[in-house]
Design a protein around this motif. Structure first.
Motif, PDB file in Angstrom:
ATOM      1  N   LEU A   1      -0.245   7.631   7.641  1.00 45.42           N
ATOM      2  CA  LEU A   1       0.833   8.242   8.175  1.00 45.42           C
ATOM      3  C   LEU A   1       0.419   9.506   9.028  1.00 45.42           C
ATOM      4  N   PRO A   2       1.422   9.852   9.950  1.00 46.53           N
ATOM      5  CA  PRO A   2       1.361  11.132  10.623  1.00 46.53           C
ATOM      6  C   PRO A   2       1.986  12.186   9.761  1.00 46.53           C
ATOM      7  N   GLY A   3       1.985  13.353  10.337  1.00 37.44           N
ATOM      8  CA  GLY A   3       2.306  14.501   9.564  1.00 37.44           C
ATOM      9  C   GLY A   3       3.985  14.435   9.163  1.00 37.44           C
ATOM     10  N   GLU A   4       4.915  13.857  10.028  1.00 39.94           N
ATOM     11  CA  GLU A   4       6.237  13.889   9.672  1.00 39.94           C
ATOM     12  C   GLU A   4       6.578  12.369   9.666  1.00 39.94           C
ATOM     13  N   PHE A   5       7.316  11.932   8.881  1.00 42.54           N
ATOM     14  CA  PHE A   5       7.773  10.561   8.382  1.00 42.54           C
ATOM     15  C   PHE A   5       8.777  10.366   7.472  1.00 42.54           C
ATOM     16  N   THR A   6       9.490   9.151   7.194  1.00 39.73           N
ATOM     17  CA  THR A   6      10.479   8.976   6.274  1.00 39.73           C
ATOM     18  C   THR A   6      10.343   8.301   5.201  1.00 39.73           C
ATOM     19  N   GLU A   7      11.116   8.403   4.117  1.00 40.35           N
ATOM     20  CA  GLU A   7      10.868   7.641   3.018  1.00 40.35           C
ATOM     21  C   GLU A   7      10.266   6.040   3.204  1.00 40.35           C
ATOM     22  N   LYS A   8      11.268   5.356   4.106  1.00 36.78           N
ATOM     23  CA  LYS A   8      11.128   4.087   4.339  1.00 36.78           C
ATOM     24  C   LYS A   8       9.592   3.885   5.026  1.00 36.78           C
ATOM     25  N   GLU A   9       9.325   4.784   5.804  1.00 39.46           N
ATOM     26  CA  GLU A   9       7.806   4.728   6.270  1.00 39.46           C
ATOM     27  C   GLU A   9       7.001   4.758   5.339  1.00 39.46           C
ATOM     28  N   LEU A  10       7.135   5.519   4.201  1.00 40.38           N
ATOM     29  CA  LEU A  10       6.032   5.679   3.076  1.00 40.38           C
ATOM     30  C   LEU A  10       5.979   4.449   2.362  1.00 40.38           C
ATOM     31  N   TYR A  11       7.170   4.157   1.910  1.00 41.08           N
ATOM     32  CA  TYR A  11       7.275   3.070   1.107  1.00 41.08           C
ATOM     33  C   TYR A  11       6.826   1.739   1.568  1.00 41.08           C
ATOM     34  N   SER A  12       7.044   1.538   2.930  1.00 43.98           N
ATOM     35  CA  SER A  12       6.745   0.373   3.608  1.00 43.98           C
ATOM     36  C   SER A  12       5.164   0.313   3.970  1.00 43.98           C
ATOM     37  N   THR A  13       4.464   1.616   3.980  1.00 44.44           N
ATOM     38  CA  THR A  13       3.005   1.634   4.145  1.00 44.44           C
ATOM     39  C   THR A  13       2.438   1.279   2.684  1.00 44.44           C
ATOM     40  N   ILE A  14       3.206   1.553   1.760  1.00 44.81           N
ATOM     41  CA  ILE A  14       2.570   1.602   0.322  1.00 44.81           C
ATOM     42  C   ILE A  14       2.817  -0.043   0.204  1.00 44.81           C
ATOM     43  N   ALA A  15       3.803  -0.450   0.492  1.00 43.32           N
ATOM     44  CA  ALA A  15       3.997  -1.958   0.403  1.00 43.32           C
ATOM     45  C   ALA A  15       3.182  -2.866   0.960  1.00 43.32           C
ATOM     46  N   GLY A  16       2.817  -2.427   1.999  1.00 44.01           N
ATOM     47  CA  GLY A  16       2.075  -3.176   3.153  1.00 44.01           C
ATOM     48  C   GLY A  16       0.773  -3.384   2.749  1.00 44.01           C
ATOM     49  N   ILE A  17       0.371  -2.225   1.997  1.00 47.10           N
ATOM     50  CA  ILE A  17      -1.359  -2.155   1.440  1.00 47.10           C
ATOM     51  C   ILE A  17      -1.909  -3.744   1.079  1.00 47.10           C
ATOM     52  N   SER A  18      -0.999  -4.214   0.152  1.00 45.10           N
ATOM     53  CA  SER A  18      -1.697  -5.507  -0.227  1.00 45.10           C
ATOM     54  C   SER A  18      -1.466  -6.563   0.705  1.00 45.10           C
ATOM     55  N   TYR A  19      -0.749  -6.515   1.581  1.00 44.30           N
ATOM     56  CA  TYR A  19      -0.573  -7.649   2.481  1.00 44.30           C
ATOM     57  C   TYR A  19      -1.524  -7.465   3.767  1.00 44.30           C
ATOM     58  N   MET A  20      -2.220  -6.459   3.992  1.00 38.68           N
ATOM     59  CA  MET A  20      -2.982  -6.002   5.057  1.00 38.68           C
ATOM     60  C   MET A  20      -4.128  -7.188   5.582  1.00 38.68           C
ATOM     61  N   GLY A  21      -4.938  -7.473   4.297  1.00 36.15           N
ATOM     62  CA  GLY A  21      -6.005  -8.527   4.369  1.00 36.15           C
ATOM     63  C   GLY A  21      -5.485  -9.592   4.095  1.00 36.15           C
ATOM     64  N   ASP A  22      -4.303 -10.075   3.395  1.00 36.53           N
ATOM     65  CA  ASP A  22      -4.095 -11.304   2.722  1.00 36.53           C
ATOM     66  C   ASP A  22      -4.147 -12.484   3.973  1.00 36.53           C
ATOM     67  N   PRO A  23      -4.941 -13.305   3.978  1.00 39.85           N
ATOM     68  CA  PRO A  23      -4.995 -14.449   5.024  1.00 39.85           C
ATOM     69  C   PRO A  23      -3.746 -15.140   5.139  1.00 39.85           C
ATOM     70  N   ARG A  24      -2.806 -15.195   4.324  1.00 38.47           N
ATOM     71  CA  ARG A  24      -1.403 -15.966   4.548  1.00 38.47           C
ATOM     72  C   ARG A  24      -0.682 -15.249   5.464  1.00 38.47           C
ATOM     73  N   MET A  25      -0.869 -13.985   5.561  1.00 38.95           N
ATOM     74  CA  MET A  25      -0.036 -13.238   6.606  1.00 38.95           C
ATOM     75  C   MET A  25      -0.558 -13.320   8.075  1.00 38.95           C
ATOM     76  N   SER A  26      -1.747 -13.769   8.176  1.00 35.95           N
ATOM     77  CA  SER A  26      -2.336 -14.208   9.576  1.00 35.95           C
ATOM     78  C   SER A  26      -2.115 -15.409  10.142  1.00 35.95           C
ATOM     79  N   ILE A  27      -2.106 -16.424   9.181  1.00 39.16           N
ATOM     80  CA  ILE A  27      -1.898 -17.628   9.324  1.00 39.16           C
ATOM     81  C   ILE A  27      -0.400 -18.168   9.288  1.00 39.16           C
ATOM     82  N   GLY A  28       0.520 -17.555   9.040  1.00 47.67           N
ATOM     83  CA  GLY A  28       1.773 -17.825   9.144  1.00 47.67           C
ATOM     84  C   GLY A  28       2.201 -18.592   7.785  1.00 47.67           C
ATOM     85  N   GLY A  29       1.582 -18.067   6.591  1.00 54.42           N
ATOM     86  CA  GLY A  29       1.632 -18.749   5.270  1.00 54.42           C
ATOM     87  C   GLY A  29       2.493 -17.795   4.728  1.00 54.42           C
ATOM     88  N   ASP A  30       3.224 -16.919   5.216  1.00 53.93           N
ATOM     89  CA  ASP A  30       4.367 -16.095   4.192  1.00 53.93           C
ATOM     90  C   ASP A  30       5.259 -15.285   5.402  1.00 53.93           C
TER      91      ASP A  30
END
Length: 532
Positions: free
Chosen positions: A317-346
């Motif tokens: 994240l940059p120097g300034e951000f919002t709560e939702k940006e922080l939590y979305s970044t955290i929640a998105g960690i486990s989906y970054m490399g998930d093959p299902r997200m790249s092939i339309g499986g979720d």
């Protein structure tokens, strides 16, 4: 200066301990005089129960921790600015992203430096309220209905949590689920899910995988596919040898409720939480879950996981951000490399849906940790309101220190397996000779029998933090996350075809595909709506 009101369910040592001063009035209301954690040099042990250990009572297994679940939203601190200034003066912010002492001698009470994952009692945790931020509060009757499902398994479950959209809604729409999915659910589950019934997901942590499956096969043979006919040894080998070390049984009816449960060895779970070797289970626990049976070693490992998730998000994240940006970044960690997200499986909108509908739970999980990291702070007047934690309309602003030394220390304090992959990426990028690189790695080993070295970054980590070429550190961290997750997630999905059977696997894939289609269509429908 605005003083944020943040629940204090802890994760760090008391400020008077850190500064080696007498105890003074603080804005953190919970007592946090931490007893030292026993240190075992060289060897990191995990939570497997030894043969000579005493068996826990059935009541403890059912109820988890004997201490009550505390709603972190009710904790607050006085708004006196002098208290904030006093506490700020008492702690010395080490630039690694945690609160540390000026003293050069490392105290064994620092649970992050060397977490003792062999503990078997809650009294051995660093403090009385340590990690209670992990206990998300849900409806009591619903919680009891979920616990009753656990009682239907005679095989010993040492740690268990329920997660996913069946427990924490990811949408306010009633059109997403099936109104008659569960055969005959308890009233509490029917009341919570209403006409939007969804399968409830569980993870069971067990001490001995083969023994557990042996007992479970004798009691619930119908939960298994044809693999079950090969016996518990084959099942446990398949569980531990392929993918992320989890064995899933989906579409199982228990107490009239349709569930999916995954079985994992406690050692495997603690290792992933503390080292991020696959991020498969660590990623799930980075989002709100309902812990139904607790375990002290897992609680300790998960607190390491949660604070590592905050640091990783800050590097993205940059120097300034919002709560939702922080939590979305955290929640998105486990989906970054998930093959299902790249092939339309979720559902491509899954991360946004999770954060938008669970904002208060993310606050309860992470706000206490954020408040104890000196390089990040809330920078919003809305947080001075005592009830802001439960106000979904608040999207508080935050600020982080972007100094390369600070970020270098954060790099150094990343989980060991994950950090090693990041270092190897930079060995290639910086074209460091192998001999020189090996010397660097020797200096950054976590195992130190004298405990005289802190996990603080040096010149190599600062050089990493200053990298701006080709997307810089953010892009490298993102790539390491993807590489960490992709293969375990892919092989775990392939294993699911065998462990669940073709019929159940096809049903599961079809439902995920339907969610992906609906999620992709949602933004377009929202754009077209004002035109009607």
């Amino acid at each position: 200066m605005t003083l944020p009101v943040v629940p204090t369910v802890l994760g760090k040592r008391a400020f008077h301990e850190l500064a080696n001063t007498a105890r003074r009035p603080r804005f953190l209301p919970y007592p946090s005089k931490y007893p030292p954690i026993p240190i075992q040099p060289h060897i990191r042990q995990y939570a497997t129960v030894e043969k000579g250990a005493k068996k826990k009572s059935a009541a403890h297994d059912a109820e988890g921790s004997s201490r009550p679940e505390t709603s972190s939203a009710t904790a607050s601190r006085p708004a006196a600015q002098s208290a904030k200034d006093t506490a700020s003066n008492q702690r010395t912010p080490s630039l690694d992203g945690s609160t540390k002492s000026d003293s050069s001698t490392l105290s064994p009470s620092d649970w992050e430096e060397n977490p003792d994952l062999s503990i078997s009692k809650f009294s051995e945790l660093p403090g009385k309220n340590f990690g209670v931020n992990q206990h998300i509060v849900i409806n009591e009757e619903f919680k009891e209905a979920l616990r009753q499902i656990l009682w239907r398994f005679r095989a010993p479950i040492r740690y268990a949590f329920a997660y996913g959209s069946g427990v924490f809604p990811q949408s306010t729409s009633n059109k997403v689920g099936n109104p008659k999915l569960h055969p005959a659910p308890p009233e509490a589950i029917s009341k919570i899910q209403g006409g939007n019934q969804k399968m409830i997901d569980f993870i069971f942590g067990v001490s001995y995988s083969q023994h557990w499956h042996s007992l479970n096969l004798s009691e619930h043979r119908d939960h298994y596919s044809g693999v079950g006919s090969l016996g518990s040894y084959a099942v446990s080998k398949l569980q531990d040898s392929i993918g992320a070390g989890v064995y899933f049984n989906p579409y199982i009816s228990v107490n009239g409720t349709l569930i999916k449960y995954g079985v994992v060895n406690l050692d495997t779970l603690c290792k992933d939480l503390s080292e991020w070797n696959t991020l498969y289970l660590a990623g799930r626990l980075q989002k709100p879950v309902k812990i139904l049976r607790d375990n002290p070693a897992v609680r300790l490992a998960n607190q390491v996981n949660l604070i590592a998730a905050v640091r990783t998000a800050l590097l993205l994240l940059p120097g300034e951000f919002t709560e939702k940006e922080l939590y979305s970044t955290i929640a998105g960690i486990s989906y970054m490399g998930d093959p299902r997200m790249s092939i339309g499986g979720d559902d491509p909108q899954k991360v946004n849906n999770i954060v938008d509908n669970q904002l208060q739970n993310f606050r309860r999980l992470y706000a206490p940790l954020i408040d104890n990291l000196p390089n990040i702070s809330f920078n919003d007047s809305a947080t001075s309101n005592q009830d802001w934690i439960d106000d979904p309309s608040v999207n508080a602003k935050l600020h982080q220190n972007m100094d390369p030394v600070t970020r270098g220390h954060m790099v150094r304090r990343l989980p060991s397996a994950f950090r090693a992959k990041l270092y190897f990426e930079y060995q290639s990028k910086f074209q460091i000779p192998r001999g020189e690189f090996n010397e660097l790695m020797e200096k950054t080993k976590d195992e130190d029998p004298e405990r005289i070295r802190r996990r603080e970054g040096g010149p190599f980590e600062r050089r990493i933090a200053e990298d701006t070429e080709g997307g810089g550190l953010r892009e490298e961290v993102r790539q390491v996350i993807e590489k960490t997750i992709r293969w375990p997630s892919f092989t775990q999905s392939l294993k699911g075809v065998v462990t669940a059977g073709l019929g159940r696997s096809w049903r599961y894939a079809s439902e995920k595909r339907s969610k992906a289609t609906a999620g992709a269509a949602a933004p377009k429908a929202a754009e077209d709506k004002p035109k009607e």
